[in-house]
Design a protein around this motif. Structure first.
Motif, short mmCIF file in Angstrom:
data_model
loop_
_atom_site.label_atom_id
_atom_site.label_comp_id
_atom_site.label_asym_id
_atom_site.label_seq_id
_atom_site.Cartn_x
_atom_site.Cartn_y
_atom_site.Cartn_z
N ARG A 118 36.53 40.22 38.34
CA ARG A 118 37.51 41.05 38.64
C ARG A 118 38.23 40.03 39.99
N GLN A 119 37.25 39.28 40.64
CA GLN A 119 38.08 38.45 41.69
C GLN A 119 38.97 37.41 40.71
N GLN A 120 38.67 36.84 39.73
CA GLN A 120 39.31 35.96 39.10
C GLN A 120 40.58 36.59 38.33
N LEU A 121 40.63 37.96 38.14
CA LEU A 121 41.59 38.67 37.64
C LEU A 121 42.72 38.86 38.79
N ILE A 122 42.29 39.37 39.77
CA ILE A 122 43.25 39.51 41.05
C ILE A 122 43.81 38.19 41.47
N ALA A 123 43.03 37.08 41.44
CA ALA A 123 43.69 35.71 41.69
C ALA A 123 44.82 35.64 40.81
N THR A 124 44.37 35.57 39.51
CA THR A 124 45.40 35.34 38.40
C THR A 124 46.49 36.08 38.65
N MET A 125 46.54 37.46 39.01
CA MET A 125 47.59 38.46 38.89
C MET A 125 48.44 38.07 39.93
N ILE A 159 51.53 42.25 49.75
CA ILE A 159 50.52 42.67 48.95
C ILE A 159 49.96 41.35 48.64
N VAL A 160 51.07 40.68 47.79
CA VAL A 160 50.80 39.49 47.05
C VAL A 160 50.18 38.30 47.97
N ALA A 161 50.90 38.17 49.36
CA ALA A 161 50.29 37.31 50.31
C ALA A 161 49.06 37.54 50.53
N ASP A 162 48.70 38.59 50.87
CA ASP A 162 47.07 39.23 51.13
C ASP A 162 46.13 38.61 50.02
N PHE A 164 36.22 47.99 54.79
CA PHE A 164 36.45 46.54 54.41
C PHE A 164 36.53 46.38 53.00
N GLU A 165 36.50 47.40 52.23
CA GLU A 165 36.80 47.28 50.72
C GLU A 165 38.21 46.84 50.58
N GLU A 166 38.59 46.17 49.55
CA GLU A 166 39.92 45.60 49.17
C GLU A 166 40.66 47.13 49.11
N PHE A 167 41.96 47.26 49.71
CA PHE A 167 42.97 48.34 49.25
C PHE A 167 42.38 49.55 49.83
N TYR A 168 41.29 49.70 50.57
CA TYR A 168 41.02 50.85 51.07
C TYR A 168 41.74 51.44 52.20
N THR A 177 48.50 47.26 53.67
CA THR A 177 48.29 47.02 52.36
C THR A 177 46.69 47.30 51.84
N GLY A 178 45.98 47.53 53.14
CA GLY A 178 44.49 47.91 52.70
C GLY A 178 43.56 46.59 52.49
N LEU A 179 44.30 45.51 52.84
CA LEU A 179 43.59 44.45 52.57
C LEU A 179 43.22 43.68 53.91
N GLY A 180 43.69 43.85 55.12
CA GLY A 180 43.41 43.12 56.26
C GLY A 180 41.99 43.32 56.78
#
Ligand code: ADP
Length: 271
Positions: free
Chosen positions: A35-42, A91-94, A213-217, A230-233
């Motif tokens: 999942r992490q790899q996919l997010i990074a690639t996207m 979002i992409v920067a985060d 602390f979850e991504e996008f929460y 973004t829910g990523l902070g």
């Protein structure tokens, strides 16, 4: 005997369970890594087309500024595209920042940093955002002598995200206090740095506190959802804290406000 047989069965059963648990743990780890790899690639793939959209948008704005016939619908559409593009950019920067935590910090950048001085700078940098909501940020921190060994960019991310959240989720005209201090660490001759970011804003329901602390929460609370984000902070904050071997805790009550407490290992003097 029957007893021995049943004990053996129990052991067999427990072993079987342990193996299954280990396998599902491994699968979970693999799924998380994937999942992490996919997010990074996207995030990497989105970066360039998004930059192109931003570039063309600027061109279009310049071009239309000189067109007297441009109607309000066109201007409104342009502003809408601009807002959506900036949001995607955030979002992409985060996401790219998050992806960087898959790797260790660059050792060349890790050095003792003056956390107090950095905190004062960060709060100054957020003045426009705070003024816009008429929120006062009071800093109680020594400018010198609070040292943390880290990449300064990581510490800045931690401070910016926590303080800007406190401002965003304060009521208009509210007050935010940031406290920074050192205390003796759990191991003799070590120090511990404690950062507390206190707001008296909307607060967070107990059931949601685990998930922040979850991504996008993002909270479902309309008062929270009305703020941009973004829910990523906090996911980034947690990565920084982990990288530094620290700890983060939240205490909050809806309608009363929140306290985020970060504890980090202190560093010796920069000699
Ligand atoms: P966002 O970009 O949405 O602020 P974060 O990861 O920083 O993302 O925070 C996740 C969610 O946690 C926010 O959407 C908000 O609901 C809640 N939250 C974070 N900080 C605070 C705070 N100081 N007070 C109230 N709610 C907060």
């Amino acid at each position: 005997s029957d007893e021995e047989a049943s004990a053996a069965l129990d052991i067999g059963h427990d072993l079987g369970r342990a193996v299954l648990n280990a396998r599902s743990f491994e699968r979970e780890q693999q799924a998380a890594a994937y999942r992490q790899q996919l997010i990074a690639t996207m995030a990497h793939e989105l970066k360039n087309p998004l930059a192109a959209v931003g570039g063309y948008l600027d061109m279009l704005e310049d071009f239309l500024a000189e067109e007297p016939a441009t109607g309000p619908e066109v201007q409104r559409s342009l502003r809408g595209i601009g807002r959506a593009t900036r949001r995607l950019d955030d979002i992409v920067a985060d996401l790219l920042t998050l992806a960087r935590f898959d790797e260790a910090a660059d050792p060349a950048l890790v050095a003792p940093q003056e956390l107090g001085a950095l905190l004062h700078e960060v709060v100054e940098g957020l003045a426009v955002q705070a003024d816009a909501r008429d929120v006062r940020v009071r800093v109680h921190a020594p400018s010198r002598g609070v040292l943390v060994s880290a990449d300064a960019a990581d510490l800045e991310r931690l401070l910016v995200n926590l303080v800007s959240n406190a401002v965003k989720y304060s009521h208009e005209g509210g007050e935010v206090e940031v406290h920074l201090e050192t205390r003796p660490g759990p191991v003799p001759a070590t120090t511990e740095v404690v950062l507390r970011v206190v707001d008296h804003g909307i607060g967070i329901a107990a059931a949601e506190q685990q998930r922040l602390f979850e991504e996008f929460y993002r909270s479902a609370d309309p008062a929270a959802a009305s703020q941009p984000g973004t829910g990523l902070g906090l996911a980034i904050v947690q990565r920084v804290v982990r990288r530094l071997d620290g700890d983060i805790a939240v205490e909050s009550a809806p309608g009363e406000g929140s306290v985020f407490t970060v504890t980090l290992p202190g560093s010796g003097s920069p000699t």
